[in-house]
Motif scaffolding. Sequence first.
Motif, short mmCIF file in Angstrom:
data_model
loop_
_atom_site.label_atom_id
_atom_site.label_comp_id
_atom_site.label_asym_id
_atom_site.label_seq_id
_atom_site.Cartn_x
_atom_site.Cartn_y
_atom_site.Cartn_z
N THR A 59 -55.47 -41.22 32.49
CA THR A 59 -56.53 -42.13 32.01
C THR A 59 -57.58 -41.35 31.24
N VAL A 60 -57.96 -40.18 31.76
CA VAL A 60 -58.95 -39.34 31.08
C VAL A 60 -58.43 -38.90 29.72
N SER A 61 -57.17 -38.45 29.70
CA SER A 61 -56.57 -37.99 28.44
C SER A 61 -56.52 -39.12 27.41
N ASN A 62 -56.10 -40.31 27.85
CA ASN A 62 -56.02 -41.47 26.94
C ASN A 62 -57.39 -41.83 26.39
N ALA A 63 -58.40 -41.77 27.26
CA ALA A 63 -59.75 -42.14 26.84
C ALA A 63 -60.30 -41.16 25.82
N LEU A 64 -60.14 -39.88 26.07
CA LEU A 64 -60.67 -38.86 25.17
C LEU A 64 -59.92 -38.81 23.85
N LYS A 92 -66.04 -45.12 27.46
CA LYS A 92 -67.40 -44.61 27.23
C LYS A 92 -67.89 -43.80 28.43
N LYS A 93 -67.55 -44.27 29.62
CA LYS A 93 -67.97 -43.57 30.83
C LYS A 93 -67.31 -42.19 30.92
N ILE A 94 -66.01 -42.15 30.57
CA ILE A 94 -65.28 -40.88 30.62
C ILE A 94 -65.80 -39.92 29.57
N VAL A 95 -66.04 -40.42 28.34
CA VAL A 95 -66.56 -39.57 27.27
C VAL A 95 -67.93 -39.01 27.65
N ALA A 96 -68.78 -39.87 28.20
CA ALA A 96 -70.12 -39.44 28.60
C ALA A 96 -70.05 -38.37 29.69
#
Length: 344
Positions: free
Chosen positions: A20-25, A37-41
């Motif tokens: 999930t982190v990898s997909n978000a970034l 947005k939460k992961i990026v922040a």
Amino acid sequence: MGKAVRLIDIAKKLDVSTVTVSNALANQRGVSEEVRKKIVATAEEMGYHLPRSNKNKKNEKNWLVGVAISEKYLDEYVSFYWSIYKEISKIATERGWLTFVEVLKNESEEKLEPLLFVKEKKVDGVIVLGELSKEYLDFLKKNISVPLVFLDFYERKQEADSIISDGFYGMYFLTTYLIKKGHRDIGFVGSVLADSSVTDRYFGYSKAMRENGLKENPEWIIPDREENKPLQGSKRDLHFPESNLPTAFVCYCDLVASYAVKYFEDRGIRVPEDISIVGFDDYLFPGLSDKNITTYRVDKEKLAKAAVKRLGKRLEETKGNYHPVLEIVSGCIVEKETVKDMTV
């Protein structure tokens, strides 16, 4: 200098998966905008540097990697290959790659039907985990245009990179271990020509026997399946001699070793008091055996790292002649409770 922040560190802080982190970034689909947005922040707050910010263009690509596993390996003994896949996924994710698995149905393998992620051209590279039929491997190589790595097996033609555990010398060391414990009559459990892994392990056993001046008794070479038929699940139908047994058997894997232990103990033959049993892998699904089986440990993390590293090199190659590589990952003997010391 502080320790570099990894994807897994961000995932743990937010209680989400590394995928999930990898997909978000990477701004991939499958993650809501709010979560992204939460992961990026959080990543920025923790000081994580996105791979894309690296000036080295080789590190800018977020590769999509497919892992194929045959359905025949996913029965009672499912966890061994799933555990390797999880290692692959973790290591790949830390490099900024995305991985997903596809189970190749037995019927699809027999009918030579393409893997979906290959057919739909959704991946940049493929890792095949576990040996497929020779016919299917030939079909796959003819119908794939992306780098291919075989994990836990190799093919005779050696037209793709292969990463394997040291089946030959692992079994050689394991058989030598039994000989040092005073065993002279030693059998082998496994259908010798069933696949490359069993064949390598048999010849490792044979080398140790011959080097020590010991003869192999054909009655003590016990098949675990019909060699001309594909393996269906994990069930094994073992048949040992009613009499004239050796003092020990080496089994080509822990699963088969667990069935051997059960076979003998069901007949009142104690392990290890009456007969010693060793296996290979150092992985056994919980509940399959009451005994802790002495074995040769396969380092799943090293196998996964080697496969990801090898695929990475292939993905980065843009020109020049390609020469397939066979890489062997060594392990170690793990002493447990199924071997009797005959020298005492």
